[in-house]
Design a protein around this motif. Structure first.
Motif, PDB file in Angstrom:
ATOM      1  N   LEU A   1      43.697  47.605  14.296  1.00  0.00           N
ATOM      2  CA  LEU A   1      44.361  45.986  13.729  1.00  0.00           C
ATOM      3  C   LEU A   1      46.233  45.649  13.581  1.00  0.00           C
ATOM      4  CD1 LEU A   1      41.393  44.605  11.340  1.00  0.00           C
ATOM      5  CD2 LEU A   1      41.559  44.852  13.550  1.00  0.00           C
ATOM      6  N   SER A   2      46.507  46.934  13.589  1.00  0.00           N
ATOM      7  CA  SER A   2      48.301  46.797  13.457  1.00  0.00           C
ATOM      8  C   SER A   2      48.676  47.947  13.015  1.00  0.00           C
ATOM      9  CB  SER A   2      48.622  45.611  11.653  1.00  0.00           C
ATOM     10  OG  SER A   2      47.786  45.679  10.206  1.00  0.00           O
ATOM     11  N   GLN A   3      49.329  48.026  12.256  1.00  0.00           N
ATOM     12  CA  GLN A   3      50.119  49.386  12.174  1.00  0.00           C
ATOM     13  C   GLN A   3      49.780  48.842  10.933  1.00  0.00           C
ATOM     14  OE1 GLN A   3      52.317  51.412  13.220  1.00  0.00           O
ATOM     15  NE2 GLN A   3      53.085  50.041  15.190  1.00  0.00           N
ATOM     16  N   ARG A   4      49.241  48.619  10.130  1.00  0.00           N
ATOM     17  CA  ARG A   4      48.830  49.091   8.727  1.00  0.00           C
ATOM     18  C   ARG A   4      47.008  49.091   8.586  1.00  0.00           C
ATOM     19  NH1 ARG A   4      52.331  51.427   5.888  1.00  0.00           N
ATOM     20  NH2 ARG A   4      54.432  50.899   5.674  1.00  0.00           N
ATOM     21  N   LEU A   5      46.243  48.016   9.586  1.00  0.00           N
ATOM     22  CA  LEU A   5      44.878  48.038   9.078  1.00  0.00           C
ATOM     23  C   LEU A   5      44.392  48.832  10.633  1.00  0.00           C
ATOM     24  CD1 LEU A   5      44.851  44.678   7.547  1.00  0.00           C
ATOM     25  CD2 LEU A   5      44.287  46.915   6.601  1.00  0.00           C
ATOM     26  N   GLY A   6      42.909  48.759  10.421  1.00  0.00           N
ATOM     27  CA  GLY A   6      42.149  49.503  11.506  1.00  0.00           C
ATOM     28  C   GLY A   6      40.739  49.117  11.046  1.00  0.00           C
ATOM     29  N   LEU A   7      39.681  49.194  11.918  1.00  0.00           N
ATOM     30  CA  LEU A   7      38.479  49.660  11.914  1.00  0.00           C
ATOM     31  C   LEU A   7      37.679  50.698  12.454  1.00  0.00           C
ATOM     32  CD1 LEU A   7      37.641  45.961  12.592  1.00  0.00           C
ATOM     33  CD2 LEU A   7      37.195  46.629  10.407  1.00  0.00           C
ATOM     34  N   LYS A   8      37.112  50.861  11.639  1.00  0.00           N
ATOM     35  CA  LYS A   8      36.211  52.827  12.499  1.00  0.00           C
ATOM     36  C   LYS A   8      34.804  51.986  11.969  1.00  0.00           C
ATOM     37  CE  LYS A   8      36.395  55.330   8.163  1.00  0.00           C
ATOM     38  NZ  LYS A   8      37.001  56.386   8.007  1.00  0.00           N
ATOM     39  N   LEU A   9      34.569  53.089  13.498  1.00  0.00           N
ATOM     40  CA  LEU A   9      32.813  52.796  13.470  1.00  0.00           C
ATOM     41  C   LEU A   9      32.074  55.127  13.431  1.00  0.00           C
ATOM     42  CD1 LEU A   9      29.744  51.308  13.718  1.00  0.00           C
ATOM     43  CD2 LEU A   9      30.518  51.445  16.293  1.00  0.00           C
ATOM     44  N   PHE A  10      31.266  55.386  12.796  1.00  0.00           N
ATOM     45  CA  PHE A  10      31.134  56.901  12.536  1.00  0.00           C
ATOM     46  C   PHE A  10      29.967  57.467  12.678  1.00  0.00           C
ATOM     47  CE2 PHE A  10      32.424  55.950   8.123  1.00  0.00           C
ATOM     48  CZ  PHE A  10      31.084  56.789   7.633  1.00  0.00           C
ATOM     49  N   ALA A  11      29.324  57.787  13.518  1.00  0.00           N
ATOM     50  CA  ALA A  11      28.121  58.854  13.276  1.00  0.00           C
ATOM     51  C   ALA A  11      28.120  60.068  12.984  1.00  0.00           C
ATOM     52  CB  ALA A  11      26.890  58.472  14.562  1.00  0.00           C
ATOM     53  N   GLU A  12      27.473  60.678  11.578  1.00  0.00           N
ATOM     54  CA  GLU A  12      27.624  61.389  11.463  1.00  0.00           C
ATOM     55  C   GLU A  12      26.656  62.560  11.579  1.00  0.00           C
ATOM     56  OE1 GLU A  12      30.956  62.086   8.189  1.00  0.00           O
ATOM     57  OE2 GLU A  12      28.893  62.606   7.085  1.00  0.00           O
ATOM     58  N   HIS A  13      26.427  64.139  11.537  1.00  0.00           N
ATOM     59  CA  HIS A  13      25.549  65.029  11.104  1.00  0.00           C
ATOM     60  C   HIS A  13      26.130  65.917  10.050  1.00  0.00           C
ATOM     61  CE1 HIS A  13      22.295  67.669  12.913  1.00  0.00           C
ATOM     62  NE2 HIS A  13      21.248  67.092  11.704  1.00  0.00           N
ATOM     63  N   ASN A  14      25.129  66.142   9.270  1.00  0.00           N
ATOM     64  CA  ASN A  14      24.838  66.596   7.599  1.00  0.00           C
ATOM     65  C   ASN A  14      23.694  67.801   8.150  1.00  0.00           C
ATOM     66  OD1 ASN A  14      26.913  65.175   5.555  1.00  0.00           O
ATOM     67  ND2 ASN A  14      25.977  63.929   6.963  1.00  0.00           N
ATOM     68  N   ILE A  15      23.906  68.653   8.023  1.00  0.00           N
ATOM     69  CA  ILE A  15      23.237  70.174   8.042  1.00  0.00           C
ATOM     70  C   ILE A  15      23.334  70.787   6.582  1.00  0.00           C
ATOM     71  CG2 ILE A  15      22.105  72.384   8.791  1.00  0.00           C
ATOM     72  CD1 ILE A  15      23.848  70.523  11.446  1.00  0.00           C
TER      73      ILE A  15
END
Length: 451
Positions: free
Chosen positions: A406-420
């Motif tokens: 969004l800027s030099q300081r803020l951002g959005l993220k979307l993630f998916a994770e597999h835990n074994i």
């Protein structure tokens, strides 16, 4: 995404499809390029500078490509000098002097001079002599130094039961350099570098089907649109002349008639535009330099358990994360999460985990950057820690995500994770040979900072 791109391309090509030429058209005044109006809109110059252009030529040495055989037609126009002189004249900052065909001019002046001498000798001794030629204080040199074909190609198409359509595109690129040389001492005062892409598009549709026994219906239509190369050269040259004028104003080689305030405004707008253009790579990727090395992230989402019970229901996830960059692409991070693993009535418990991950950012300088990560950690059963002998388990995890700055300081993220996990007892039940594992899906907010 591919379907959206194809739809936009088809709609853009329809303009050419519904404006097909069916009859001859008369001559017309030459078209403006994308940069012509910007050149014409420059403020009036305080004084025009005499400038000479001896040769601004095609230095690529390329011939026009053909599908079969060979050709001696050049790929790039050989009239770039004429285009440059027209751009200099339109700008109002330069007074072009004829130098490309200087021998023709010299021959004609010799004829005039000889004629005048005869006239003076025989008829009118008071006939004024031929005035001297203007001389230039500035030479403009350079040329078209590159013509790159097929830098980007692509398309999309589909066919179903004999009905199909396809779109294709191709992008070429032309590059020019323009330099200003002082005639008093030969110093190169400024060099400007400009590139311009050239777009070619095609749209095709077809129908091929048997409508009856031994009766075949076949229909085709299509359109191809190619950006004229001469217009592209004109655009690049006019942009180069515009930039040369502004950079000359910045270094006080010449000035606008309005004075300092107008000069300052022109230079500031140009510097801002130049910074934006320099942040865009060849394939229209907008690159931004990011100085922050540390990231603090808060995320929320859902967990999905895959254990020994058949029923699977989503649970919630809350996560706090700290990341540290090692290089622009690589980094490591510490993660702490609280989540619920739910198999309905059969099993439902709260867990927490701590993980250490290595991160790889694929496009770290883009606003939209995918990333992947992997690592290991431990998972702890919060609710049943007093009821079972084993409540802490080792695990490994890997995942992928997408960041948007969004800027030099803020951002959005979307993630998916597999835990074994390395145990089959997360759900307090041992069944089969496979260990328990779970998935995490989340949306988070990143804060970028430096210590």
């Amino acid at each position: 995404m591919a379907a959206l791109t194809g739809l936009m391309f088809i709609l853009n090509s329809c303009g050419a499809y519904f404006n097909q030429p069916f009859q001859q058209t008369p001559s017309r005044v030459g078209e403006f390029s994308k940069s012509t109006q910007g050149l014409l809109d420059l403020p009036e110059a305080a004084d025009r500078v005499e400038v000479a252009v001896y040769n601004f030529s095609d230095q690529t040495g390329q011939y026009k490509p053909v599908e079969n055989g060979s050709t001696f037609s050049t790929a790039v126009t050989q009239g770039a000098t004429t285009i440059l002189i027209k751009a200099l004249e339109d700008s109002g900052y330069f007074l072009p002097i004829e130098r490309e065909n200087l021998s023709n001019l010299s021959t004609e002046r010799s004829i005039i001079r000889n004629t005048k001498q005869e006239y003076i000798k025989n008829l009118n001794p008071n006939e004024p002599p031929l005035p001297p030629l203007l001389y230039a204080g500035l030479l403009l040199e350079g040329g078209i130094i590159s013509y790159d074909t097929n830098i980007v190609t692509g398309g999309i198409g589909a066919r179903y039961f004999g009905i199909g359509g396809a779109t294709k595109y191709r992008q070429d690129r032309i590059t020019i350099y323009l330099r200003a040389v002082s005639t008093s001492n030969g110093e190169i005062l400024k060099t400007v570098y400009v590139s311009k892409t050239i777009l070619s598009q095609s749209l095709d549709a077809s129908y091929f089907r048997f409508v009856k026994f031994q009766r075949l219906l076949e229909a085709e239509t299509g359109i191809t649109r190619n950006e004229p190369l001469q217009i592209a050269v004109k655009d690049a040259i006019e942009k180069a002349v515009h930039d040369l004028i502004i950079e000359g104003i910045e270094d006080r080689f010449w000035s606008t008639k309005a004075g300092k305030e107008t000069n300052k405004e022109l230079v500031e707008n140009y510097v801002k535009e130049k910074e934006e253009e320099e942040s865009i790579e060849l394939y229209n990727r907008v690159l931004k330099k990011r100085t922050a090395k540390s990231i603090l992230s808060v995320s929320g989402g859902a967990s999905l358990f895959d254990g020994d019970y058949t029923e699977k229901q989503p649970g919630y996830l809350a996560r706090l994360e700290y990341q540290q960059k090692i290089t622009n692409n690589l980094g490591f991070g510490l993660t702490g999460s609280v989540f619920k693993l739910d198999s309905g009535k059969q099993f439902s418990d709260m867990f927490s985990d701590a993980s250490l991950n290595a991160y790889f950012n694929i496009l770290p300088d883009d606003d939209l950057s995918p990333y992947i990560y992997a690592g290991g950690g431990v998972v702890y059963n919060i609710e049943n820690s007093t009821e079972q002998k084993t409540d802490t388990f080792l695990k490994m995890q890997y995942g992928a995500g997408l960041k948007y700055y969004l800027s030099q300081r803020l951002g959005l993220k979307l993630f998916a994770e597999h835990n074994i996990s390395f145990s089959d007892q997360l759900d307090s039940m041992v069944n089969g040979k496979r260990n328990d594992f779970y998935y995490n899906f989340g949306l988070g907010l990143d804060y970028y900072f430096n210590f």
